[in-house]
Structure formats: structure tokens, C-alpha cells
Design an enzyme around this catalytic site. Structure first.
Site, PDB file in Angstrom:
ATOM      1  CG  ASP A  85      -2.023   1.028   0.970  1.00  0.00           C
ATOM      2  OD1 ASP A  85      -2.359   1.534  -0.053  1.00  0.00           O
ATOM      3  OD2 ASP A  85      -2.839   1.207   2.251  1.00  0.00           O
TER       4      ASP A  85
ATOM      5  CD  GLU B 237      -1.748  -0.483  -3.776  1.00  0.00           C
ATOM      6  OE1 GLU B 237      -1.567   0.517  -2.940  1.00  0.00           O
ATOM      7  OE2 GLU B 237      -2.715  -0.920  -4.036  1.00  0.00           O
TER       8      GLU B 237
ATOM      9  CG  ASP C  77      -3.674  -7.094  -4.637  1.00  0.00           C
ATOM     10  OD1 ASP C  77      -4.790  -8.011  -4.689  1.00  0.00           O
ATOM     11  OD2 ASP C  77      -3.763  -5.935  -4.222  1.00  0.00           O
TER      12      ASP C  77
END
Length: 364
Positions: free
Chosen positions: A124, A154, A264
Site C-alpha cells: 500500500d 503497490e 495481489d
């Protein structure tokens, strides 16, 4: 993470290039980089984390790699300014020290080549709040478990620069250089790098692709893959097309190689079903291990408060797919656990996703 798109620039992308504040911050980055002997991306990360206060940011940069407040039980150990810290030797904080003995046992096994381990984690990086502390939190887990391979999603340039500084014992390969991207980290002492390949997703609207790295471990040939498939329910069709491409590339890998995809996927179970399920020679590691409940959901807004979402969403976005080498099962998945379940001092978790730690037996 469920996002509609990624930034084309850094955290200040919302400001116009000509605004005085932007020029001021650029000059601050140059000044910080000069004093700290670091690059501009690292400077931006530290300044942004410290509200663009130069003195505070510099103090943060030159402090111990692990915050003193989280490591009171050990002697203080300051690293030299600008020095490169070996991630595998960096001491970790007390909040996860109870697991150290387990980690040491695993390290001994890894040295004799009988165990192969990896972590996959959407870190993130697009969330700029508490970014530095959260990056330290992620690195503390990487230090603790010292995996042979790390798959990340990310990642942003400042985070990448931070990892390069902290993880000198790893070779880092990225899926792109701007915006946000994936990365595969290889432990230099254990994993021999051979080649890399980036397969673009032609219809992505979110800068997504498939990163492939060919390596060898203990004489075993491996093809490692990671991706961050298209996000949100509204992009299910594109996500399923990307998933099909992943499966095709796994099938196309040399038969002599063990193929591991970890990333992911943003997949829902019904989407996998709509795609026809997995081929007979590719398995979902979580399912192969008996669908253990303790590591089923990697995106859980009931347990993880980082996004501040009122609704309770429990989804298995982060998945691991495995194809054994045709010559025989020399590498076999053994266990799967979640990482990042403990809040940091800032009151937030390292990421809105939990990480996954996977261990595999290597038959010598």
C-alpha cells in the site's frame, strides 16, 4: 487494494508545477539530499513523512533504523549517516520478538537448503499517511523471517529507494520505474538470478503488468511471477483476462522449472470459476494446504482499520499459484501464514493488506 487508478506522479501530484509551494518543496528535496547524501526520492519520502519540516526530517533520517521506542530492551546502535543497512542483520522491535526463535530455526534450515521461503505483500505505497513508519514495519517482518524471495505490490519510487537502502542483501527487480509498480526481491546469498521479463497487460487502465524472474535455488530452476491485477468490482472483465494471461504464462514456462506466482490478484472466487478454474497442473497453495482458516482472508476491513471502511469486507485477494516441475516434485508447499497483524505505534497496520509467508520443502 481496491483502487480505481494510480498516481502518475508523486504524493504532491495534486499541485500544479508552477505553484510556489511545489518549487519550495523541490528545493527542500535538493537540500535534504545534499545533507543526507541520498537521492531525491528518499528525500521526498522523509520530508513528506515529517510534514516538510527539514530539521525533523533529517533527525528522522539519521536515527537508528529501528525506532528506539520499539526496541528499549536492546542496546542502542546507531548506523552511520547514509550507510547501507543489511536487512537480514537489522534488529527488530519487541512487538514481534516472540517469534525470533522460530525465525532462527528457519534460518538454520534455509542454510542447508532444505527449506525455501517467500513473502508476498501488497504494501500500500499509495497511502502516504505514516508511510515511513509503515515501511519500517514491513521491513521488520522481512528482517525477522529473512525469506529467500519477496513479492511486493503497490511499490512507489520513494519506497523502492528505502528498500534499496535497507535491503542490501537482496537484488530488487521492478515491474516499472514510475507511478506505482510490483517488485521481486531475491536474497543474493541463496537465489541465483538468471533473467527477467515484463509482460504488459494490453488493456489495463491501471498501469498493471506481469513481472517474471527466472532464478535457480539449490540446483532447482524456478520461474517467479508477480502482478497486481486490475482493481475494483467494475473491472472484473479485465481482471479475468489478466488472470488468464497469468495462467498461460505459467503453462508456457519451461517444464524443467517450478513456477510460482504470488501477488495481489483482486480475484473473487466466482471469477476464477468463470475462467474455468485452474489447469490440472496448477494449484492454489491455500487450497492445496487444506484451506486453513487462519490465513484465508488477506483483505479484511473488519480486522484492518487502515482504510476506515465502515463495511466489513473479507476477501482473499492475495493468492499463490504453483506449478511443479515436470521432472518431479522437488519443491513442495508446506505452510502459509499471515503477516502484519499487529498495529504500529502510529495506530495503523503496515498495510491495508495482510502479507503472506509461505514455506516450501526442497527435496535435495
Amino acid at each position: 487494494m481496491e483502487r480505481n487508478s494510480g498516481p502518475e506522479a508523486g504524493p504532491e501530484a495534486e499541485l500544479e508545477e508552477g505553484e510556489p509551494e511545489v518549487k519550495k518543496r523541490k528545493l527542500m528535496c535538493v537540500e535534504f539530499a545534499s545533507v543526507a547524501s541520498c537521492d531525491a526520492a528518499v528525500a521526498q519520502c522523509y520530508l513528506a513523512e515529517n510534514d516538510w519540516e527539514m530539521e525533523r526530517a533529517l533527525n528522522s533520517y539519521f536515527e537508528p533504523a529501528v525506532e528506539e521506542s520499539a526496541s528499549e530492551s536492546r542496546p542502542e546502535s546507531l548506523s552511520e549517516p547514509g550507510s547501507c543497512v543489511d536487512l537480514t542483520k537489522e534488529e527488530t522491535n519487541d512487538s514481534i520478538s516472540s517469534k525470533t526463535s522460530t525465525s532462527e530455526d528457519k534460518s538454520v534450515q534455509q542454510e542447508d537448503g532444505s527449506v525455501f521461503s517467500f513473502i508476498t505483500w501488497n504494501i500500500d505505497g499509495l497511502d502516504m499517511n505514516n508511510l515511513l513508519e509503515r515501511a519500517r514495519g514491513v521491513c521488520s517482518y522481512l528482517t525477522l523471517y529473512s525469506p529467500d524471495v519477496i513479492f511486493l505490490q503497490e511499490v512507489i519510487p520513494p519506497y523502492y529507494a528505502y528498500l534499496k537502502k535497507k535491503a542490501s542483501s537482496y537484488k530488487i527487480i521492478t515491474g516499472r520505474e514510475e507511478g506505482y509498480f510490483t517488485a521481486i526481491m531475491l536474497k543474493k546469498s541463496r537465489v541465483k538470478f538468471k533473467s527477467q521479463e515484463i509482460i504488459p497487460f494490453p488493456n489495463t487502465q491501471m498501469m498493471r503488468n506481469l513481472l517474471c524472474v527466472h532464478v535457480s535455488v539449490s540446483g532447482n530452476e524456478l520461474c517467479l511471477m508477480t502482478s497486481h491485477l486490475e482493481s475494483t468490482r467494475g473491472h472484473a472483465k479485465e481482471r479475468m483476462n489478466q488472470f488468464k494471461m497469468v495462467l498461460e504464462k505459467m503453462q508456457e514456462a519451461p517444464g524443467s522449472a517450478t513456477v510460482i506466482f504470488a501477488g495481489d490478484t483482486n480475484l473473487r472466487d466466482q471469477e476464477v470459476t468463470k475462467c474455468g478454474g485452474l489447469p490440472n497442473n496448477i494449484l492454489d497453495v491455500w487450497e492445496f494446504l487444506g484451506k486453513p482458516k487462519h490465513c484465508q482472508y488477506t483483505w479484511d476491513t473488519q480486522m484492518n482499520s487502515n482504510l476506515g471502511i465502515a463495511a466489513n469486507c473479507k476477501l482473499r485477494f492475495d493468492r499463490i499459484f504453483f506449478r511443479a516441475a515436470a521432472e518431479g516434485g522437488h519443491i513442495i508447499p508446506q505452510s502459509l501464514d499471515l503477516l502484519g497483524l499487529e498495529k504500529l505505534d502510529c495506530g495503523r497496520f503496515p498495510s491495508d493488506h495482510w502479507g503472506l509467508l509461505c514455506t516450501l520443502d526442497v527435496i535435495l
